[in-house]
Design a protein around this motif. Structure first.
Motif, mmCIF file in Angstrom:
data_model
loop_
_atom_site.group_PDB
_atom_site.id
_atom_site.type_symbol
_atom_site.label_atom_id
_atom_site.label_comp_id
_atom_site.label_asym_id
_atom_site.label_seq_id
_atom_site.Cartn_x
_atom_site.Cartn_y
_atom_site.Cartn_z
ATOM 1 N N GLU A 83 28.555 16.898 -14.934
ATOM 2 C CA GLU A 83 28.831 17.822 -13.839
ATOM 3 C C GLU A 83 30.316 17.845 -13.480
ATOM 4 N N THR A 116 19.488 17.668 -9.922
ATOM 5 C CA THR A 116 20.450 18.427 -10.714
ATOM 6 C C THR A 116 20.407 17.867 -12.132
ATOM 7 N N GLU A 146 17.386 22.046 -10.496
ATOM 8 C CA GLU A 146 17.865 22.365 -11.840
ATOM 9 C C GLU A 146 16.979 21.788 -12.947
#
Length: 256
Positions: A83, A116, A146
Motif C-alpha cells: 500500500e 484492505t 477490499e
C-alpha cells in the motif's frame, strides 16, 4: 530490557493510536497516526520524543496525522509495501514474514489482508503484544472493503494462532456494539456473557475496552469461533466450512 510504557491514545470519534516508550533507550514508537494533535499532546505530556511510526494500512483515519508527526519529530515511518503508493511518507516498507528492529523491539510483520488488500499487523513476540489495526477488533473484525472473506478468515486464523497471553491493541473502540452482536450468535457462552457485562460497565464509566488478549478473543469473539458448532448453527450453516461460516457472520454483522 525494561517493559515498555504503553499509552493508548483516543483519536477522532472512535480511533485508537498506541505509543510504546522504552525507558532505557528513550525510543518511542507510534502505531498508526489518526490525529497528530491528540498524539502530540500525549508525547508532550509524557516528555517522549517520537522515533518510529508503524502504519497498519492506508485508510485516512489511520494515516491522517502521519505527515505532521514526521515533520515535527523526524520519526521513521514504516508501513505495508503493498500500500506504499497510497501512504505518502513511508521510509521503510514491509511485507508479511518480515522482521525488523524498531528501537529495542523485535517486530514481526504479519500479512493480514481482508479489510484492505495490503493490511499488516505488527507482532512483538518478546513483549507479547500485537497491533492488529482494523483486522481483529475486540469481539469483532474489520469490514471487508477490499479483500475476500477467505483472505480475512486466514488473517484472523493467523492472529488467533498467537499465544493466548498476547495483548491485542486494535484500531477502534467498537467493542460494545460488537458484544451485542456476539450475544446474538452465542447467547449461552458464559465467558461472553461475563465479558459483555464488563464491557458495558467500562464504557459507562468512560474507560477503554482495549487491550484485549488472544485467549479472550478465542473464547468469546464469534469471528474467531466459526469452527464451533453453536456458531455454525447460528450462521445457518451447521455443516459449512469455517471460512463459509465466517463469511456468513460478516454479512450478518454488516446488516446488524
Amino acid at each position: 530490557m525494561a517493559s515498555p510504557e504503553i499509552e493508548l491514545v483516543p483519536c477522532r470519534s472512535d480511533n485508537y493510536a498506541v505509543l510504546l516508550h522504552d525507558p532505557e533507550s528513550h525510543a518511542t514508537v507510534l502505531v498508526d497516526a489518526p490525529d497528530s494533535a491528540a498524539i502530540a499532546d500525549v508525547l508532550n505530556r509524557r516528555g517522549w520524543r517520537l522515533t518510529d511510526i508503524l502504519i497498519t494500512h492506508h485508510h485516512h483515519d489511520h494515516v491522517a496525522g502521519l505527515a505532521d508527526l514526521k515533520a515535527v519529530s523526524g520519526a521513521r515511518a514504516i508501513g505495508p509495501a503493498a500500500e506504499a503508493d497510497r501512504i505518502p511518507g513511508l521510509d521503510v516498507t514491509v511485507s508479511g514474514g518480515d522482521s525488523l528492529q524498531v528501537g529495542p523491539y523485535r517486530v514481526e510483520v504479519i500479512a493480514t489482508p481482508g479489510h484492505t488488500l495490503g493490511h499488516v499487523a505488527y507482532h512483538l513476540p518478546d513483549q507479547a503484544l500485537v497491533f492488529s489495526g482494523d483486522t481483529l477488533f475486540a469481539l469483532g473484525c474489520g469490514r471487508l472493503f477490499e479483500g475476500t472473506p477467505e483472505a480475512m478468515w486466514q488473517s484472523l486464523s493467523t492472529l488467533a494462532g498467537l499465544a493466548d497471553e498476547t495483548a491485542v491493541y486494535c484500531g477502534h473502540e467498537y467493542t460494545l456494539s460488537n458484544a451485542r452482536f456476539a450475544l446474538t450468535i452465542e447467547p449461552g457462552n458464559a465467558a461472553l456473557i461475563k465479558r459483555a457485562e464488563a464491557i458495558a460497565a467500562a464504557r459507562e464509566a468512560g474507560r477503554p475496552t482495549i487491550p484485549t488478549t488472544i485467549g479472550l478473543e478465542r473464547a468469546t469473539n464469534p469471528f474467531l469461533r466459526a469452527g464451533q458448532p453453536a456458531v455454525k448453527a447460528a450462521a445457518g450453516l451447521p455443516n459449512g466450512s469455517d471460512a463459509d461460516v465466517f463469511a456468513a457472520l460478516r454479512r450478518m454483522k454488516d446488516r446488524a
